[in-house]
Design a protein around this motif. Structure first.
Motif, PDB file in Angstrom:
ATOM      1  N   ASN A 154      42.339  72.925  32.830  1.00  7.66           N
ATOM      2  CA  ASN A 154      41.786  71.941  33.767  1.00  7.66           C
ATOM      3  C   ASN A 154      40.347  72.285  34.162  1.00  7.66           C
ATOM      4  O   ASN A 154      39.935  72.122  35.310  1.00  7.66           O
ATOM      5  N   GLY A 155      39.599  72.842  33.203  1.00  2.00           N
ATOM      6  CA  GLY A 155      38.179  73.111  33.449  1.00  2.00           C
ATOM      7  C   GLY A 155      37.891  74.370  34.240  1.00  2.00           C
ATOM      8  O   GLY A 155      36.746  74.603  34.635  1.00  2.00           O
ATOM      9  N   LEU A 156      38.885  75.208  34.481  1.00  2.00           N
ATOM     10  CA  LEU A 156      38.654  76.468  35.204  1.00  2.00           C
ATOM     11  C   LEU A 156      38.987  77.644  34.295  1.00  2.00           C
ATOM     12  O   LEU A 156      40.133  77.784  33.850  1.00  2.00           O
ATOM     13  N   GLU A 157      37.986  78.476  34.008  1.00  2.00           N
ATOM     14  CA  GLU A 157      38.215  79.656  33.159  1.00  2.00           C
ATOM     15  C   GLU A 157      38.165  80.928  34.017  1.00  2.00           C
ATOM     16  O   GLU A 157      37.613  80.921  35.118  1.00  2.00           O
ATOM     17  N   LEU A 160      41.945  78.576  42.753  1.00  2.18           N
ATOM     18  CA  LEU A 160      42.757  78.804  41.551  1.00  2.18           C
ATOM     19  C   LEU A 160      43.679  77.632  41.205  1.00  2.18           C
ATOM     20  O   LEU A 160      44.380  77.680  40.195  1.00  2.18           O
ATOM     21  N   GLU A 161      43.662  76.592  42.047  1.00  2.58           N
ATOM     22  CA  GLU A 161      44.660  75.524  41.903  1.00  2.58           C
ATOM     23  C   GLU A 161      44.719  74.957  40.484  1.00  2.58           C
ATOM     24  O   GLU A 161      45.783  74.589  39.999  1.00  2.58           O
ATOM     25  N   ARG A 162      43.558  74.877  39.816  1.00  3.15           N
ATOM     26  CA  ARG A 162      43.557  74.239  38.490  1.00  3.15           C
ATOM     27  C   ARG A 162      44.325  75.053  37.437  1.00  3.15           C
ATOM     28  O   ARG A 162      44.554  74.596  36.332  1.00  3.15           O
ATOM     29  N   TRP A 163      44.697  76.286  37.813  1.00  2.14           N
ATOM     30  CA  TRP A 163      45.482  77.098  36.873  1.00  2.14           C
ATOM     31  C   TRP A 163      46.979  76.800  36.940  1.00  2.14           C
ATOM     32  O   TRP A 163      47.782  77.500  36.347  1.00  2.14           O
ATOM     33  N   ILE A 164      47.341  75.783  37.637  1.00  5.55           N
ATOM     34  CA  ILE A 164      48.764  75.449  37.722  1.00  5.55           C
ATOM     35  C   ILE A 164      49.318  75.251  36.306  1.00  5.55           C
ATOM     36  O   ILE A 164      48.729  74.538  35.489  1.00  5.55           O
ATOM     37  N   GLY A 165      50.394  75.960  36.018  1.00  2.00           N
ATOM     38  CA  GLY A 165      51.034  75.813  34.702  1.00  2.00           C
ATOM     39  C   GLY A 165      50.450  76.717  33.628  1.00  2.00           C
ATOM     40  O   GLY A 165      50.927  76.712  32.497  1.00  2.00           O
ATOM     41  N   LEU A 205      48.103  67.709  38.768  1.00  2.00           N
ATOM     42  CA  LEU A 205      47.465  68.307  37.583  1.00  2.00           C
ATOM     43  C   LEU A 205      48.526  68.746  36.572  1.00  2.00           C
ATOM     44  O   LEU A 205      48.408  68.547  35.371  1.00  2.00           O
ATOM     45  N   ASN A 206      49.575  69.346  37.096  1.00  2.00           N
ATOM     46  CA  ASN A 206      50.627  69.867  36.218  1.00  2.00           C
ATOM     47  C   ASN A 206      51.357  68.748  35.483  1.00  2.00           C
ATOM     48  O   ASN A 206      51.667  68.872  34.295  1.00  2.00           O
ATOM     49  N   ARG A 207      51.578  67.651  36.195  1.00  2.00           N
ATOM     50  CA  ARG A 207      52.271  66.515  35.554  1.00  2.00           C
ATOM     51  C   ARG A 207      51.465  66.016  34.358  1.00  2.00           C
ATOM     52  O   ARG A 207      51.976  65.824  33.275  1.00  2.00           O
TER      53      ARG A 207
END
Ligand SMILES: Cc1cc2nc3c(=O)[nH]c(=O)nc-3n(C[C@H](O)[C@H](O)[C@H](O)COP(=O)(O)OP(=O)(O)OC[C@H]3O[C@@H](n4cnc5c(N)ncnc54)[C@H](O)[C@@H]3O)c2cc1C
Length: 312
Positions: A138-141, A117-122, A207-209
């Motif tokens: 970030n490409g994760l749905e 789930l990391e790409r869901w940051i933010g 990613l969040n930055r």
């Protein structure tokens, strides 16, 4: 005959009356709802919906209001805010109530050394909102990580478990937008992480930055329109139509990102819709492309589509 208000007080003692909706949306816009309920226990939902249906009360449910524009005139009926919070980890899956914030889901996955789930940051919002909108970044749905969900059919009151395929996910879309079914909880399929939580966090911070550099701050619901295609993002089209920074009343199309609409202090839903109509018109005239809103516009007793209804 007993009036509806009294019946509601009797059956649902925590019902709130004439509640301003602005404070529940990230736009901070919206007039009062006749009836407002904070749902803490998902088992209560069938009875509430049954009550609304029996008494011909329009209802609308939502999570954290990060993808909603409420009408200045409010909502003639009942608005239900889903605040259910149960979350449990079973092996490499996480089962979360629909009211659980996505940020909590992420933290829980890190705590249990799970990855996926990391790409869901933010990503703002709740689990229920993410499922309905097939939210992602970030490409994760949602479709990539959802195993199944428990949903309620609001017409029959039937509760069922539905596997990921049931939802017919596509870009920012899913079957629930047509059926009106409500998510009670969702199960996410993750994997054991080989990295330490600290390393996972480092990746997420990077990613969040990057994400925050592209986005304006302020009272917004994120992207207002869906991207017509990956190579024609709505923000670029709105920018090339000359509308970046454009204001109507107290609403503004961000000067940083053409698809971010901002309440710059005291905007009305009319201001935002005025800007959205302008953007649709200009983009259609210049590129022949019809923009479709991603934000859910809640009219005085139902969801409104700009393209279909033209204006609330
Ligand atoms: C700054 C910012 C950045 C954003 N960036 C992104 C992004 O990168 N990617 C992205 O996808 N979105 C993004 N969004 C939009 C938003 O975060 C997502 O759409 C999110 O999933 C909405 O969740 P919510 O709980 O706030 O839903 P709400 O706004 O409360 O509701 C949205 C819709 O979902 C429905 N809904 C809510 N809960 C349920 C449920 N339990 N069952 C059925 N339907 C339900 C509501 O009826 C409503 O129609 C952004 C928003 C903001 C403010």
């Amino acid at each position: 005959m007993e009036n509806v208000g009294n019946k509601l007080k009797k059956h649902f003692p925590n019902m709130i009356f004439d509640e301003p909706l602005g404070k529940y949306s990230t736009f901070q816009i919206g007039g009062p709802a006749d009836f407002f309920y904070k749902l803490k226990n998902k088992n209560e939902l069938p009875a509430i919906i049954r009550f609304c249906r029996t008494n011909n009360i329009h209802y609308f449910i939502f999570g954290s209001g990060s993808n909603i524009l409420f009408d200045d005139r409010g909502f003639r009926g009942m608005v239900i805010k889903i605040e259910t919070k149960e979350i449990k980890v079973i092996g490499t899956t996480i089962v979360a109530d629909s009211g659980v914030p996505v940020s909590t889901l992420l933290n829980e996955s890190l705590k249990h050394s799970l990855t996926g789930l990391e790409r869901w940051i933010g990503l703002p919002g709740t689990v229920g909102g993410a499922v309905r909108g097939n939210a992602g970044c970030n490409g994760l749905e949602t479709k990539d990580v959802l195993l199944k969900a428990t949903i309620i059919d609001t017409e029959t009151g039937r509760i069922k478990e539905a596997g990921s395929l049931y939802f017919n996910f596509s870009y920012r879309d899913c079957k629930l937008k047509k059926t009106g079914e409500i998510v009670l909880d969702a199960t996410f399929k993750l994997q054991k992480s080989s990295k330490s939580p600290a390393d996972q966090k480092k990746i997420m911070q990077g990613l969040n930055r990057r994400r925050l550099q592209k986005q304006p701050f302020g009272l917004t619901t994120g992207s207002f329109f869906k991207n017509p295609s990956p190579d024609k993002p709505a923000g670029m089209l709105i920018d090339q139509a000359g509308l970046k920074g454009k204001t109507i009343g107290k609403a503004q199309i961000s000067a940083k990102h053409g698809n971010f609409f901002l309440n710059i202090g005291g905007a009305s839903s009319k201001d935002i819709i005025g800007l959205a109509q302008l953007a649709r018109r200009k983009v259609k005239a210049k590129f022949g492309i019809e923009l479709e809103e991603e934000v859910q516009i809640v009219g005085k007793n139902k969801l409104i589509k700009l393209a279909k209804d033209n204006a609330p």
